[in-house]
Scaffold this motif. Structure first.
Motif, PDB file in Angstrom:
ATOM      1  N   ARG A  86      -6.444   1.099  -7.186  1.00  0.00           N
ATOM      2  CA  ARG A  86      -6.345   1.365  -5.748  1.00  0.00           C
ATOM      3  C   ARG A  86      -5.170   2.300  -5.471  1.00  0.00           C
ATOM      4  NH1 ARG A  86      -6.584  -3.447  -1.207  1.00  0.00           N
ATOM      5  NH2 ARG A  86      -7.133  -2.136   0.572  1.00  0.00           N
ATOM      6  N   THR A  87      -5.370   3.298  -4.609  1.00  0.00           N
ATOM      7  CA  THR A  87      -4.339   4.301  -4.377  1.00  0.00           C
ATOM      8  C   THR A  87      -3.944   4.385  -2.907  1.00  0.00           C
ATOM      9  OG1 THR A  87      -5.925   6.109  -4.030  1.00  0.00           O
ATOM     10  CG2 THR A  87      -5.172   5.705  -6.300  1.00  0.00           C
ATOM     11  N   ARG A  88      -2.728   4.896  -2.685  1.00  0.00           N
ATOM     12  CA  ARG A  88      -2.208   5.215  -1.359  1.00  0.00           C
ATOM     13  C   ARG A  88      -1.419   6.516  -1.481  1.00  0.00           C
ATOM     14  NH1 ARG A  88      -5.037   1.580  -0.582  1.00  0.00           N
ATOM     15  NH2 ARG A  88      -4.793  -0.280   0.713  1.00  0.00           N
ATOM     16  N   THR A  89      -1.406   7.293  -0.423  1.00  0.00           N
ATOM     17  CA  THR A  89      -0.591   8.506  -0.411  1.00  0.00           C
ATOM     18  C   THR A  89       0.433   8.399   0.703  1.00  0.00           C
ATOM     19  OG1 THR A  89      -2.137   9.669   1.066  1.00  0.00           O
ATOM     20  CG2 THR A  89      -2.457   9.941  -1.322  1.00  0.00           C
ATOM     21  N   ALA A  94      -7.366   1.862   5.269  1.00  0.00           N
ATOM     22  CA  ALA A  94      -7.253   1.389   6.659  1.00  0.00           C
ATOM     23  C   ALA A  94      -7.021   2.525   7.644  1.00  0.00           C
ATOM     24  CB  ALA A  94      -6.135   0.367   6.780  1.00  0.00           C
ATOM     25  N   GLY A  95      -6.622   3.715   7.149  1.00  0.00           N
ATOM     26  CA  GLY A  95      -6.363   4.842   8.040  1.00  0.00           C
ATOM     27  C   GLY A  95      -4.970   5.416   7.861  1.00  0.00           C
ATOM     28  N   HIS A  96      -4.481   6.062   8.918  1.00  0.00           N
ATOM     29  CA  HIS A  96      -3.215   6.789   8.871  1.00  0.00           C
ATOM     30  C   HIS A  96      -2.136   6.036   9.650  1.00  0.00           C
ATOM     31  CE1 HIS A  96      -0.628  10.336   8.611  1.00  0.00           C
ATOM     32  NE2 HIS A  96      -0.330  10.135   9.884  1.00  0.00           N
ATOM     33  N   TRP A  97      -0.953   5.937   9.046  1.00  0.00           N
ATOM     34  CA  TRP A  97       0.198   5.290   9.657  1.00  0.00           C
ATOM     35  C   TRP A  97       1.313   6.317   9.802  1.00  0.00           C
ATOM     36  CZ3 TRP A  97       0.129  -0.248  10.269  1.00  0.00           C
ATOM     37  CH2 TRP A  97      -0.955  -0.878   9.674  1.00  0.00           C
ATOM     38  N   LYS A 153      -5.066   1.847  14.327  1.00  0.00           N
ATOM     39  CA  LYS A 153      -5.845   1.369  15.471  1.00  0.00           C
ATOM     40  C   LYS A 153      -5.274   1.840  16.805  1.00  0.00           C
ATOM     41  CE  LYS A 153      -7.653  -2.704  13.118  1.00  0.00           C
ATOM     42  NZ  LYS A 153      -7.827  -4.177  13.170  1.00  0.00           N
ATOM     43  N   GLY A 154      -4.312   2.777  16.749  1.00  0.00           N
ATOM     44  CA  GLY A 154      -3.768   3.331  17.975  1.00  0.00           C
ATOM     45  C   GLY A 154      -2.708   2.486  18.643  1.00  0.00           C
ATOM     46  N   ARG A 155      -2.197   1.503  17.950  1.00  0.00           N
ATOM     47  CA  ARG A 155      -1.145   0.670  18.514  1.00  0.00           C
ATOM     48  C   ARG A 155       0.224   1.258  18.183  1.00  0.00           C
ATOM     49  NH1 ARG A 155      -3.407  -5.317  16.697  1.00  0.00           N
ATOM     50  NH2 ARG A 155      -5.278  -5.305  18.034  1.00  0.00           N
ATOM     51  N   THR A 156       1.169   1.013  19.074  1.00  0.00           N
ATOM     52  CA  THR A 156       2.536   1.478  18.876  1.00  0.00           C
ATOM     53  C   THR A 156       3.465   0.278  18.793  1.00  0.00           C
ATOM     54  OG1 THR A 156       2.132   3.530  20.094  1.00  0.00           O
ATOM     55  CG2 THR A 156       4.423   2.866  19.808  1.00  0.00           C
ATOM     56  N   VAL A 157       4.268   0.239  17.732  1.00  0.00           N
ATOM     57  CA  VAL A 157       5.229  -0.846  17.534  1.00  0.00           C
ATOM     58  C   VAL A 157       6.617  -0.215  17.385  1.00  0.00           C
ATOM     59  CG1 VAL A 157       5.896  -2.827  16.117  1.00  0.00           C
ATOM     60  CG2 VAL A 157       3.473  -2.187  16.326  1.00  0.00           C
ATOM     61  N   THR A 158       7.585  -0.702  18.141  1.00  0.00           N
ATOM     62  CA  THR A 158       8.949  -0.180  18.030  1.00  0.00           C
ATOM     63  C   THR A 158       9.901  -1.294  17.619  1.00  0.00           C
ATOM     64  OG1 THR A 158       9.512  -0.597  20.361  1.00  0.00           O
ATOM     65  CG2 THR A 158       8.522   1.536  19.823  1.00  0.00           C
TER      66      THR A 158
END
Length: 218
Positions: free
Chosen positions: A115-118, A148-151, A178-183
């Motif tokens: 399994r890979t991640r970039t 899962a997408g882009h972070w 999922k378009g959520r914003t966490v600060t």
């Protein structure tokens, strides 16, 4: 570590000597300012903290002036037996601004299942209020991509003292697939206490961290 103002080949030789003193299991060569390191190429396992290392890493010294330093890194299948890393990083120092900038692009592979991640990033680091002996400040961004997408992670004025367990100023802002914003923001309460505030979707949670690492909710 190498002598500023010298030729890149001399700097590479200094790096080679240091690596050889720390990694007797590695084969280290130098060619025109580039240090090539092959982990585990010599007899005996390349083991550190119970994990065996392998793969290759090159360090290329581009500039060694007192006012501007540039070093490029390339990793090829560098592994600790569980995860391997392939990619590049460019590190530049500015004598005038007293900063270090790190730009990287990496791919991680979990060896158990492939399994890979970039990931990539661009951060500028400097001393805490100009004093590296006290701590450091980071500004920039990092990003990751996977199934899962882009972070995206923005790093704004995050300042940390070596004496503290968490930063005492600045904000991390995470954008999820999922378009959520966490600060997560930090502020000093007193000499012993730092407030950490986590916010997302209109909800906010604050906790305090002491110099000894004790965490209490507010």
């Amino acid at each position: 570590s190498f002598t500023l103002g010298g030729a890149v080949q001399a700097a590479a030789q200094e790096i080679k000597g240091f690596v050889e003193s720390q990694l007797p299991c590695a084969a280290v060569t130098v060619s025109e300012g580039t240090v090539s390191i092959a982990y585990g190429a010599k007899p005996g396992a390349c083991v550190w903290r119970g994990r065996t290392y392998a793969g290759t890493h090159t360090v290329t010294v581009k500039r060694t002036e007192a006012t501007a330093i540039e070093v490029d890194h390339t990793w090829k299948d560098v592994s600790n037996g569980r995860v391997s890393v392939t990619g590049t990083a460019k590190v530049t120092w500015s004598g005038a601004e007293k900063t270090r900038r790190v730009e990287h692009t990496l791919t991680w592979t979990r060896l158990a299942d492939g399994r890979t991640r970039t990931g990539s990033g661009d951060r500028t680091q400097r001393g805490y209020d100009g004093d590296l002996a006290t701590g450091f400040q980071v500004d920039g961004w990092r990003a990751w991509d996977g199934p899962a997408g882009h972070w995206d992670l923005a790093i704004a004025g995050v300042k940390a003292r070596w004496a503290d367990p968490v930063p005492d100023a600045g904000t991390y802002t995470l954008e999820t697939p999922k378009g959520r914003t966490v600060t997560l923001s930090f502020s000093r309460v007193d000499a012993d206490t730092i407030a950490c505030t986590l916010s997302s979707g209109g909800r906010t949670f604050t906790f305090r961290v002491s110099k000894l690492g004790t965490v209490t909710s507010v």
